[in-house]
Scaffold this motif. Structure first.
Motif, short mmCIF file in Angstrom:
data_model
loop_
_atom_site.label_atom_id
_atom_site.label_comp_id
_atom_site.label_asym_id
_atom_site.label_seq_id
_atom_site.Cartn_x
_atom_site.Cartn_y
_atom_site.Cartn_z
N TYR A 212 -4.04 19.63 -9.12
CA TYR A 212 -3.59 21.02 -9.01
C TYR A 212 -2.29 21.14 -8.21
O TYR A 212 -1.65 22.19 -8.22
N VAL A 213 -1.86 20.05 -7.53
CA VAL A 213 -0.61 20.13 -6.76
C VAL A 213 0.55 19.35 -7.36
O VAL A 213 1.70 19.71 -7.17
N CYS A 214 0.28 18.27 -8.07
CA CYS A 214 1.38 17.47 -8.62
C CYS A 214 0.81 16.41 -9.56
O CYS A 214 -0.41 16.31 -9.74
N CYS A 215 1.70 15.60 -10.12
CA CYS A 215 1.31 14.47 -10.95
C CYS A 215 1.58 13.17 -10.20
O CYS A 215 2.50 13.09 -9.37
N GLY A 216 0.80 12.15 -10.50
CA GLY A 216 1.01 10.84 -9.89
C GLY A 216 0.02 9.84 -10.45
O GLY A 216 -0.83 10.17 -11.29
N TRP A 217 0.14 8.61 -9.99
CA TRP A 217 -0.70 7.53 -10.49
C TRP A 217 -1.91 7.33 -9.58
O TRP A 217 -1.80 7.37 -8.36
N VAL A 218 -3.07 7.08 -10.20
CA VAL A 218 -4.29 6.82 -9.46
C VAL A 218 -5.00 5.63 -10.11
O VAL A 218 -5.01 5.49 -11.34
N ALA A 219 -5.59 4.76 -9.28
CA ALA A 219 -6.31 3.61 -9.81
C ALA A 219 -7.51 4.06 -10.63
O ALA A 219 -8.23 4.98 -10.24
N LYS A 220 -7.72 3.42 -11.78
CA LYS A 220 -8.82 3.82 -12.66
C LYS A 220 -10.17 3.76 -11.96
O LYS A 220 -11.07 4.57 -12.23
N GLU A 221 -10.33 2.81 -11.06
CA GLU A 221 -11.62 2.64 -10.39
C GLU A 221 -11.98 3.82 -9.49
O GLU A 221 -13.11 3.94 -9.03
N GLN A 222 -11.00 4.71 -9.24
CA GLN A 222 -11.23 5.89 -8.40
C GLN A 222 -11.47 7.14 -9.21
O GLN A 222 -11.48 8.25 -8.66
N VAL A 223 -11.66 6.99 -10.53
CA VAL A 223 -11.72 8.15 -11.43
C VAL A 223 -12.94 8.04 -12.35
O VAL A 223 -13.26 6.96 -12.85
N ALA A 224 -13.62 9.16 -12.56
CA ALA A 224 -14.74 9.23 -13.50
C ALA A 224 -14.38 10.22 -14.60
O ALA A 224 -14.04 11.38 -14.32
N VAL A 225 -14.47 9.78 -15.85
CA VAL A 225 -14.02 10.57 -16.99
C VAL A 225 -15.16 11.41 -17.57
O VAL A 225 -16.26 10.91 -17.82
N CYS A 226 -14.88 12.69 -17.78
CA CYS A 226 -15.86 13.62 -18.35
C CYS A 226 -15.94 13.46 -19.86
O CYS A 226 -14.97 13.04 -20.51
N PRO A 227 -17.08 13.82 -20.46
CA PRO A 227 -17.20 13.71 -21.92
C PRO A 227 -16.36 14.72 -22.68
O PRO A 227 -16.04 14.52 -23.86
N SER A 228 -15.98 15.83 -22.04
CA SER A 228 -15.21 16.86 -22.73
C SER A 228 -14.51 17.75 -21.71
O SER A 228 -14.85 17.74 -20.51
N ARG A 229 -13.55 18.51 -22.21
CA ARG A 229 -12.86 19.48 -21.34
C ARG A 229 -13.84 20.55 -20.87
O ARG A 229 -13.76 21.01 -19.71
N SER A 230 -14.75 20.99 -21.74
CA SER A 230 -15.70 22.04 -21.37
C SER A 230 -16.61 21.56 -20.24
O SER A 230 -16.92 22.33 -19.31
N ASP A 231 -17.04 20.30 -20.28
CA ASP A 231 -17.85 19.75 -19.19
C ASP A 231 -17.05 19.72 -17.89
O ASP A 231 -17.58 20.05 -16.82
N TRP A 232 -15.80 19.34 -17.99
CA TRP A 232 -14.88 19.29 -16.84
C TRP A 232 -14.72 20.66 -16.20
O TRP A 232 -14.79 20.81 -14.98
N LEU A 233 -14.53 21.68 -17.04
CA LEU A 233 -14.37 23.03 -16.52
C LEU A 233 -15.66 23.53 -15.88
O LEU A 233 -15.63 24.17 -14.81
N LYS A 234 -16.78 23.25 -16.49
CA LYS A 234 -18.06 23.70 -15.95
C LYS A 234 -18.33 23.10 -14.58
O LYS A 234 -18.83 23.77 -13.67
#
Length: 480
Positions: A212-234
């Protein structure tokens, strides 16, 4: 409500300019005539009394009144959310990113993040490097692989981390023995923060992400991917949640859930919780007596998101829902960070001058931009340009402000606290280094601490006092 500016923020470009300014100014300040004193066991800066280290010293009658309603805070976040953007797309909010985004936009944002001007003088992991390093890093950015239409992944961070300028964990700095200022760090990244993943590095280890503040690179191991945008918003709008209102908390040790065990969670973090009737009877062989039951995102081995329960002791410094936005709460939250290490862009599980502003106001649900100059240009709050004021006029204006207002000069932002019995104004901020006026010009002491400072006695490296330097003030109240 303040009239919207017609010019759009090209956030990635302006962010880099602001970060450069912040690096050059904030770490170098000079303090006034009195030498540093100490009272009992706590060292005190010039003109700072022991009683000034307590929030209660600065809180006045009426400071417990709510200054923002929930509706006003939500409007503030909407009006100030367009912090991502490019030349072709203009600026946009994180929430407005759809399942696909133009590749041109992604490439423009990637191109806006450039190597520091003083790259040839940078040390990488303590050693000078040549052009080959730069070319290898450029290749890992993988710009040519950005398609015309990018399929966006939606995710959450699962640990406290930082967003990086480039897809590397290498440490870059100007001095071989300087471990405080990593030139490749963009911004702090709180745990459980929503992200839109726009691109991947060539080595497959990094995501290029929008927060929400900027763009940048993050290690994949620090990120969990949601199945959909709707799940992410919820997931971003839990029915009930805690807000971390202490300087930080440590999640309990849990041998059954290493992803959450002992995690450090900073001030302002939102933790979804479930009601006692909906919680499991036992969690990892523990009953939840005396604890909140948090339901937090974790990363599975395939990178996808899941949930795990964590017990948050009710004795921790947390609050169910956001704190009321009062001046007393602003001051109380600020003083919980006093004495913390200075953390450039979120390093060392801490934060810099603008970073602590964001952490404090997240406790009320207010989302401030990354850097001080952007924070001072938000909509919906009354801003005063005092750069042309003479010292006396500027002093009169500053001392008329209520505590909790923001004061700014190029590269540094601080929270105004009020005056002492003699009418001398003070502020709290995260500062890099100080010196005394009777020292040699280059004799700068590294303090790297969140501290209380006299606005009259503290000066910049140039010798100009903070009072002389302050160029604008932002009062914490809705714009009429």
């Amino acid at each position: 409500m303040m009239k919207k500016l017609t010019a759009v923020f090209l956030a990635a470009v302006s962010l880099l300019l602001c970060l450069t300014s912040c690096r050059s100014v904030t770490p170098s300040v000079v303090v006034g005539e009195k030498s540093t004193q100490s009272d009992d066991y706590v060292p005190l800066g010039p003109g700072v009394g022991r009683e000034m280290l307590k929030a209660s010293y600065w809180i006045k009658d009426g400071y417990g009144e709510e200054i923002f309603t929930r509706e006003q805070i939500e409007a503030f976040n909407v009006d100030n959310g367009k912090l991502i953007g490019s030349k072709s797309s203009g600026s946009f909010t994180l929430q407005s990113i759809k399942d696909t985004i133009d590749g041109v936009t992604v490439r423009e944002i990637l191109d806006s993040i450039t190597f520091p001007d003083d790259y040839d003088e940078l040390f990488i992991n303590g050693a000078m490097v040549g052009g080959e390093y730069r070319e290898n890093l450029k290749a890992n950015i993988n710009r040519s692989a950005v398609p015309e239409k990018v399929n966006v992944k939606f995710a959450f961070s699962v640990a406290r981390d930082t967003l990086r300028m480039f897809p590397t964990a290498d440490y870059a700095n100007n001095e071989i023995d300087d471990l405080f200022y990593d030139s490749f760090t963009m911004s702090d990244l709180m745990p459980f923060t929503p992200l839109a993943l726009l691109h991947e590095s060539a080595d497959g280890l990094w995501y290029f992400a929008a927060s929400y503040v900027c763009c940048g690179w993050v290690a994949k191991e620090q990120v969990a991917v949601c199945p959909s945008r709707s799940d992410w918003l919820k997931r971003q709008s839990p029915e009930e949640f805690l807000v971390v209102t202490g300087g930080e908390i440590r999640l309990p040790t849990d041998p059954y859930c290493p992803q959450l065990s002992d995690m450090i969670v900073p001030m302002g973090t939102k933790l979804p919780i479930v009601s006692a009737k909906d919680a499991p009877d036992s969690i990892d062989r523990r009953y939840a007596y005396g604890c909140y039951v948090a339901k937090l995102p974790i990363r599975l081995s395939d990178g996808s998101i899941s949930d795990a329960y964590s017990l948050i002791p009710c004795g921790f410094d947390v609050n169910v829902g956001y704190l009321p936005a009062t001046r007393a709460n602003i001051i109380n939250q600020a003083f919980k960070l006093q004495g913390n290490i200075y953390g450039w862009a979120g390093d060392f599980y801490s934060n810099d001058c603008s970073g602590i502003i964001r952490e404090i106001f997240l406790c009320f649900g207010m989302q401030f931009p990354r850097v001080g100059s952007q924070q001072m240009n938000v909509y919906d709050l009354p801003k005063k340009d005092i750069s042309s004021y003479k010292d006396k006029q500027k002093l009169d204006y500053i001392t008329s402000l209520p505590a909790g207002s923001l004061l700014y000069f190029s590269g540094h932002v601080m929270i105004y606290l009020g005056t002492d019995a003699e009418g001398e104004p003070y502020a709290l901020s995260s500062v890099g280094s100080i010196s005394t006026v009777d020292s040699e010009p280059d004799a700068v002491m590294q303090v790297n601490t969140v501290l209380v400072s006299s606005i009259l006695r503290t000066a910049r490296k140039t010798g100009a006092s903070w009072l002389e330097s302050i160029s604008s003030a932002l009062e914490m109240k809705p714009e009429k």
